[in-house]
Design an enzyme around this catalytic site. Structure first.
Site, PDB file in Angstrom:
ATOM      1  N   ASP A  96      -0.884  64.255 100.277  1.00 25.43           N
ATOM      2  CA  ASP A  96      -1.364  65.312  99.377  1.00 25.43           C
ATOM      3  C   ASP A  96      -2.873  65.525  99.378  1.00 25.43           C
ATOM      4  O   ASP A  96      -3.369  66.480  98.765  1.00 25.43           O
ATOM      5  CB  ASP A  96      -0.875  65.050  97.943  1.00 25.43           C
ATOM      6  CG  ASP A  96      -1.267  63.658  97.410  1.00 25.43           C
ATOM      7  OD1 ASP A  96      -2.340  63.152  97.787  1.00 25.43           O
ATOM      8  OD2 ASP A  96      -0.488  63.094  96.614  1.00 25.43           O
ATOM      9  N   HIS A 111       0.852  58.496 106.933  1.00 25.92           N
ATOM     10  CA  HIS A 111       2.033  59.365 107.068  1.00 25.92           C
ATOM     11  C   HIS A 111       1.659  60.829 107.297  1.00 25.92           C
ATOM     12  O   HIS A 111       2.494  61.720 107.146  1.00 25.92           O
ATOM     13  CB  HIS A 111       2.948  59.225 105.846  1.00 25.92           C
ATOM     14  CG  HIS A 111       3.686  57.915 105.800  1.00 25.92           C
ATOM     15  ND1 HIS A 111       4.527  57.559 104.780  1.00 25.92           N
ATOM     16  CD2 HIS A 111       3.708  56.875 106.673  1.00 25.92           C
ATOM     17  CE1 HIS A 111       5.033  56.345 105.016  1.00 25.92           C
ATOM     18  NE2 HIS A 111       4.541  55.916 106.162  1.00 25.92           N
TER      19      HIS A 111
HETATM   20  N1  APR Z   1       2.097  54.690  88.471  1.00 30.23           N
HETATM   21  C1  APR Z   1       2.492  53.723  89.333  1.00 30.23           C
HETATM   22  N2  APR Z   1       3.658  53.747  89.991  1.00 30.23           N
HETATM   23  C2  APR Z   1       4.469  54.795  89.784  1.00 30.23           C
HETATM   24  C3  APR Z   1       4.132  55.849  88.902  1.00 30.23           C
HETATM   25  C4  APR Z   1       2.879  55.765  88.222  1.00 30.23           C
HETATM   26  N3  APR Z   1       2.457  56.710  87.366  1.00 30.23           N
HETATM   27  N4  APR Z   1       5.159  56.746  88.906  1.00 30.23           N
HETATM   28  C5  APR Z   1       6.071  56.283  89.771  1.00 30.23           C
HETATM   29  N5  APR Z   1       5.677  55.107  90.311  1.00 30.23           N
HETATM   30  C6  APR Z   1       6.321  54.272  91.321  1.00 30.23           C
HETATM   31  C7  APR Z   1       7.832  54.211  91.307  1.00 30.23           C
HETATM   32  O1  APR Z   1       8.262  53.186  90.413  1.00 30.23           O
HETATM   33  C8  APR Z   1       8.154  53.861  92.752  1.00 30.23           C
HETATM   34  O2  APR Z   1       8.186  52.471  92.975  1.00 30.23           O
HETATM   35  O3  APR Z   1       5.989  54.824  92.565  1.00 30.23           O
HETATM   36  C9  APR Z   1       6.969  54.460  93.536  1.00 30.23           C
HETATM   37  C10 APR Z   1       7.301  55.695  94.340  1.00 30.23           C
HETATM   38  O4  APR Z   1       8.198  55.342  95.344  1.00 30.23           O
HETATM   39  P1  APR Z   1       8.706  56.405  96.415  1.00 30.23           P
HETATM   40  O5  APR Z   1       9.071  57.677  95.732  1.00 30.23           O
HETATM   41  O6  APR Z   1       9.747  55.712  97.231  1.00 30.23           O
HETATM   42  O7  APR Z   1       7.427  56.727  97.281  1.00 30.23           O
HETATM   43  P2  APR Z   1       6.770  55.963  98.496  1.00 30.23           P
HETATM   44  O8  APR Z   1       6.979  54.476  98.364  1.00 30.23           O
HETATM   45  O9  APR Z   1       5.399  56.462  98.611  1.00 30.23           O
HETATM   46  O10 APR Z   1       7.626  56.490  99.701  1.00 30.23           O
HETATM   47  C11 APR Z   1       7.278  56.052 100.990  1.00 30.23           C
HETATM   48  O11 APR Z   1       8.886  57.468 102.050  1.00 30.23           O
HETATM   49  O12 APR Z   1       9.877  59.541 101.959  1.00 30.23           O
HETATM   50  C12 APR Z   1       8.980  58.741 102.670  1.00 30.23           C
HETATM   51  O13 APR Z   1       7.147  59.291 104.018  1.00 30.23           O
HETATM   52  C13 APR Z   1       7.620  59.346 102.693  1.00 30.23           C
HETATM   53  O14 APR Z   1       5.453  58.352 102.273  1.00 30.23           O
HETATM   54  C14 APR Z   1       6.799  58.414 101.832  1.00 30.23           C
HETATM   55  C15 APR Z   1       7.517  57.098 102.027  1.00 30.23           C
END
Ligand code: APR
Length: 243
Positions: A96, A111
């Site tokens: 982003d 990514h």
């Molecule tokens: N503060 C901290 N953590 C948070 C918050 C917040 N305000 N809101 C949500 N989370 C946490 C959730 O509990 C979860 O563990 O953020 C995490 C988001 O996890 P995902 O949605 O799985 O995202 P991410 O780990 O970045 O995904 C990895 O997967 O889809 C692919 O390439 C894409 O970069 C992405 C990768």
């Protein structure tokens, strides 16, 4: 967290760090977008099958990301970088652009970048904030190849130069390494394996997450449960508790 003049800090961020800015997380969308599995719109196969669908998905994400702003978590990481200089490195899974907008510079967008595109044949990324909701889709001016978002899709490799830089930072830091994962579910490799690499050189490992999973948490020395925009600003101050 106590950092001394020898500490080297590697931060890995995921979608959670941008959640308080209003960017939806991946697993938060239940892996679905308008009824399509995310893999359908974030994979080379998906792009080959329906490039307009993929461009609509990323166009909406470009529109969404352009409307939001960095939050206190992004700012805290940029401030930590300003304090530590070359003893700091940020690897983000987010596309982003909010870390850069908050001032992070020692940062690898492992990514990819939402506001970049590239020709799928020439492979040279360029800045691009265009949106595409209808044909015609963009073609390369040089070779006529299809222009695609500069995103690392499911099934694609990360830029080896990024991985090498992260691995070199971990090796060089050794026991002085403090590894902090923020707002990531630890489900997508190789990013999810960095905590193990950090442990293997004797580094400290911290997880900051609003809802950490038991599996990922078990691989860290310390787990701080809460929102990154609330935890990070106080985490690096000298008065914060040490592990
Ligand atoms: N503060 C901290 N953590 C948070 C918050 C917040 N305000 N809101 C949500 N989370 C946490 C959730 O509990 C979860 O563990 O953020 C995490 C988001 O996890 P995902 O949605 O799985 O995202 P991410 O780990 O970045 O995904 C990895 O997967 O889809 C692919 O390439 C894409 O970069 C992405 C990768």
């Amino acid at each position: 967290m106590k950092l001394d003049s020898q500490s080297r800090v590697l931060v890995l961020t995921g979608a959670g760090v941008s959640a308080e800015s209003g960017v939806p997380t991946f697993r938060g969308m239940n892996g679905l977008w308008e009824g399509h599995r995310v893999e359908e719109v974030a994979s080379p196969e998906g792009f080959a099958a329906d490039p307009l669908l993929v461009w609509r998905f990323y166009s909406l994400r470009r529109e969404g990301a352009a409307k939001v702003a960095p939050n206190a978590g992004h700012v805290a990481l940029a401030e930590l970088e300003a304090r530590l200089g070359e003893r700091f490195l940020l690897a983000t899974q987010n596309v982003d652009g909010l870390h850069a907008r908050a001032g992070s510079r020692r940062m690898l967008a492992i990514h990819g970048e939402l506001f970049q595109s590239r020709c799928e044949r020439c492979n040279v990324p360029f800045a691009d904030a265009q949106t595409y909701f209808a044909a015609p889709l963009p073609r390369c001016e040089t070779c006529g190849g299809a222009i695609r978002p500069h995103i690392v899709w499911f099934g694609e490799m990360l830029d080896p130069a990024h991985l090498q830089r992260v691995e070199a930072f971990i090796e060089e830091a050794g026991k002085r390494l403090v590894f902090i994962a923020v707002g990531t579910s630890g489900m997508v490799y190789p990013a999810a394996g960095l905590v193990d690499a950090a442990r293997s050189v004797g580094g400290q490992t911290w997880l900051v997450d609003a809802a950490p999973s038991a599996e990922y948490s078990a691989r860290f020395d310390r787990v701080l449960t809460g929102k990154s925009g609330e935890i990070l600003p106080g985490l690096f101050s000298e008065s914060a508790p040490s592990p």
